[in-house]
Motif scaffolding. Structure first.
Motif, PDB file in Angstrom:
ATOM      1  N   PHE A 120       0.798  -1.160  -0.042  1.00  0.00           N
ATOM      2  CA  PHE A 120       0.106  -0.005   0.237  1.00  0.00           C
ATOM      3  C   PHE A 120       0.731   1.351  -0.117  1.00  0.00           C
ATOM      4  O   PHE A 120       1.717   1.307   0.310  1.00  0.00           O
ATOM      5  N   ASP A 121       0.099   2.288  -0.434  1.00  0.00           N
ATOM      6  CA  ASP A 121       0.769   3.696  -0.421  1.00  0.00           C
ATOM      7  C   ASP A 121      -0.178   4.227   0.622  1.00  0.00           C
ATOM      8  O   ASP A 121      -1.523   4.754   0.184  1.00  0.00           O
ATOM      9  N   PRO A 122       0.178   4.323   1.695  1.00  0.00           N
ATOM     10  CA  PRO A 122      -1.055   4.864   2.841  1.00  0.00           C
ATOM     11  C   PRO A 122      -1.465   6.198   2.588  1.00  0.00           C
ATOM     12  O   PRO A 122      -2.589   6.630   3.066  1.00  0.00           O
ATOM     13  N   LEU A 123      -0.613   7.242   1.920  1.00  0.00           N
ATOM     14  CA  LEU A 123      -1.102   8.299   1.736  1.00  0.00           C
ATOM     15  C   LEU A 123      -0.482   9.031   0.392  1.00  0.00           C
ATOM     16  O   LEU A 123       0.836   9.234   0.377  1.00  0.00           O
ATOM     17  N   ASP A 124      -1.625   9.175  -0.287  1.00  0.00           N
ATOM     18  CA  ASP A 124      -1.054   9.442  -1.785  1.00  0.00           C
ATOM     19  C   ASP A 124      -1.353  11.159  -2.155  1.00  0.00           C
ATOM     20  O   ASP A 124      -2.320  11.419  -1.758  1.00  0.00           O
ATOM     21  N   GLY A 125      -0.390  11.907  -2.389  1.00  0.00           N
ATOM     22  CA  GLY A 125      -0.510  13.176  -2.744  1.00  0.00           C
ATOM     23  C   GLY A 125       0.007  13.879  -1.571  1.00  0.00           C
ATOM     24  O   GLY A 125      -0.663  15.099  -1.168  1.00  0.00           O
ATOM     25  N   TYR A 291       2.627  -0.245  -5.537  1.00  0.00           N
ATOM     26  CA  TYR A 291       1.709   0.307  -4.681  1.00  0.00           C
ATOM     27  C   TYR A 291       1.114   1.589  -5.243  1.00  0.00           C
ATOM     28  O   TYR A 291       0.302   2.338  -4.448  1.00  0.00           O
ATOM     29  N   GLU A 292       1.418   1.873  -6.513  1.00  0.00           N
ATOM     30  CA  GLU A 292       0.687   2.765  -6.913  1.00  0.00           C
ATOM     31  C   GLU A 292       0.252   2.509  -8.453  1.00  0.00           C
ATOM     32  O   GLU A 292      -0.926   2.324  -8.913  1.00  0.00           O
ATOM     33  N   ALA A 293       1.290   2.200  -9.393  1.00  0.00           N
ATOM     34  CA  ALA A 293       0.961   1.854 -10.826  1.00  0.00           C
ATOM     35  C   ALA A 293       0.050   0.357 -10.949  1.00  0.00           C
ATOM     36  O   ALA A 293      -0.899   0.373 -11.534  1.00  0.00           O
TER      37      ALA A 293
HETATM   38 MN    MN Z   1       1.627   7.985  -3.861  1.00  0.00          MN
END
Ligand code: MN
Ligand code: AHG
Ligand code: MN
Ligand code: MN
Length: 346
Positions: A120-125, A291-293
């Motif tokens: 996971f990416d726990p916080l994107d942006g 964890y993004e693409a």
């Molecule tokens: Mn991200």
């Protein structure tokens, strides 16, 4: 007027589980634990600086740079902790990996281990936290290798290096004007809106589909001098509008929260590009594969769109490292295919 019956996330997952009569319920329980982590993050985001100055650097200066070389925000760290704490105890996971953790996370020996792995990416942006612009979380569920399940051994990086086609589920939470959870378990894409009074994710978008065409593109134009020729050609044609090769005008968006871009594209079409460029050739791109693409790619493809490196389908890429970066283009099928075609042309 009869009020339309709404499904909760739990009811949706039970409905989906009927396709697998021998299912144990572990998979659904894991996804509900992930949803709980997202609700906890949503509550923290909503408090903003009434809470603990979330957009500020993480407290411990020595560790406030993550494995990506990015300054960790407090909310990056808090969100990562919510994901691990809400999911480690359920007995469904063999281990986890995250943007904010250098190495795979081992389920404590005091807890039961399971057959899935959460990435996971726990916080994107994160760069949007302190300016109150929509941020999100991204997650992906993989099956642990059989020897991990059989032996209960610690997970290692290699266990996570599975192509996107191996994902059993993928989703994102969107902490925006409303909090939403968008999820695929391999049978289309469903969107849920958090009812804050009930504390439940309610099914509001049962079958999300991406239009095959669009007039809207998203790219960080400040990088244009670093773009490869096919990307430059594509964007120039969009900018030329109806007088150019495309014969129609385009609009542009850039939110710097990929989850927000992905949601807009799911709702009304579009194309997102963070392509491989010459800005930092060693990185082969800004966004992270595992964890993004890959999770966003699964969602987009399940909704009838296309996810690509710009040259080849994203989901068949064989990962070589946990935090590997990659060029990413996704959205309306016909536009992504056009960029892939431009990469093939001499
Ligand atoms: Mn991200
Ligand atoms: P993260 O906050 O998880 O590190 O990811 C941010 C990513 C993605 O969400 C966004 O599209 C992109 O970084 C924005 O990059 P720029 O700041 O270069 O525009
Ligand atoms: Mn980051
Ligand atoms: Mn992040």
């Amino acid at each position: 007027m009869t009020t339309r019956r709404r499904f909760t996330l739990t009811q949706y997952l039970i409905e989906q589980r009927r396709r697998f009569p021998s299912a144990s319920g572990d998979f659904n329980a894991l996804l509900l634990d992930v949803a709980l982590a997202c609700k906890a993050i949503a509550r923290t985001v909503a408090f903003g600086d009434l809470g603990s100055m979330l957009g500020q650097p993480a407290p411990d200066v020595t560790t406030s740079v993550n494995v990506q070389g990015e300054e960790q925000k407090k909310l990056d760290v808090i969100s990562n902790e919510y994901f691990t704490q809400m999911t480690e105890w359920g007995g469904h996971l063999a281990g986890m990996a995250s943007e904010e953790m250098d190495h795979p996370y081992q389920i404590p020996a005091t807890m039961q281990r399971g057959k899935y792995m959460l990435v996971f990416d726990p916080l994107d942006g994160s760069s949007n936290i302190d300016v109150n612009v929509t941020v999100g979380s991204i997650f992906s569920v993989l099956r642990a290798p059989q020897d991990v399940i059989d032996s209960g051994r610690d997970v290692v990086e290699a266990d996570f290096l599975q192509p996107g086609t191996e994902q059993l589920a993928a989703g994102y939470a969107l902490y925006g004007p409303t909090t939403m959870l968008v999820l695929t378990v391999g049978n289309g894409v469903a969107g849920f809106t958090l009812d804050p009074n009930l504390g439940q994710f309610m099914l509001t978008h049962p079958n999300m589909q991406i239009p095959e065409d669009t007039h809207e593109f998203a790219i960080n134009a400040s990088n244009s001098r670093f773009w490869e020729a096919p990307v430059k050609r594509y964007v120039d044609e969009c900018l030329a509008g109806k007088t150019g090769a495309r014969g129609k005008d385009f609009n542009m968006r850039w939110i710097a929260s990929m989850v927000a871009e992905a949601h807009r594209i799911l709702m009304r079409g579009g194309i997102f590009m963070y392509p491989r460029d010459t800005k930092d050739a060693a990185k082969h791109g800004r966004l992270r594969l595992l964890y993004e693409a890959n999770p966003v790619g699964m969602i987009i493809e399940q909704a009838g769109g296309r996810a690509s490196t710009g040259r080849e389908p994203m989901l068949t890429v064989q990962p070589t490292a946990l935090h590997q970066r990659i060029g990413l283009v996704f959205g309306s099928k016909n536009e992504v295919e056009r960029i892939e075609r431009y990469h093939r042309e001499p």
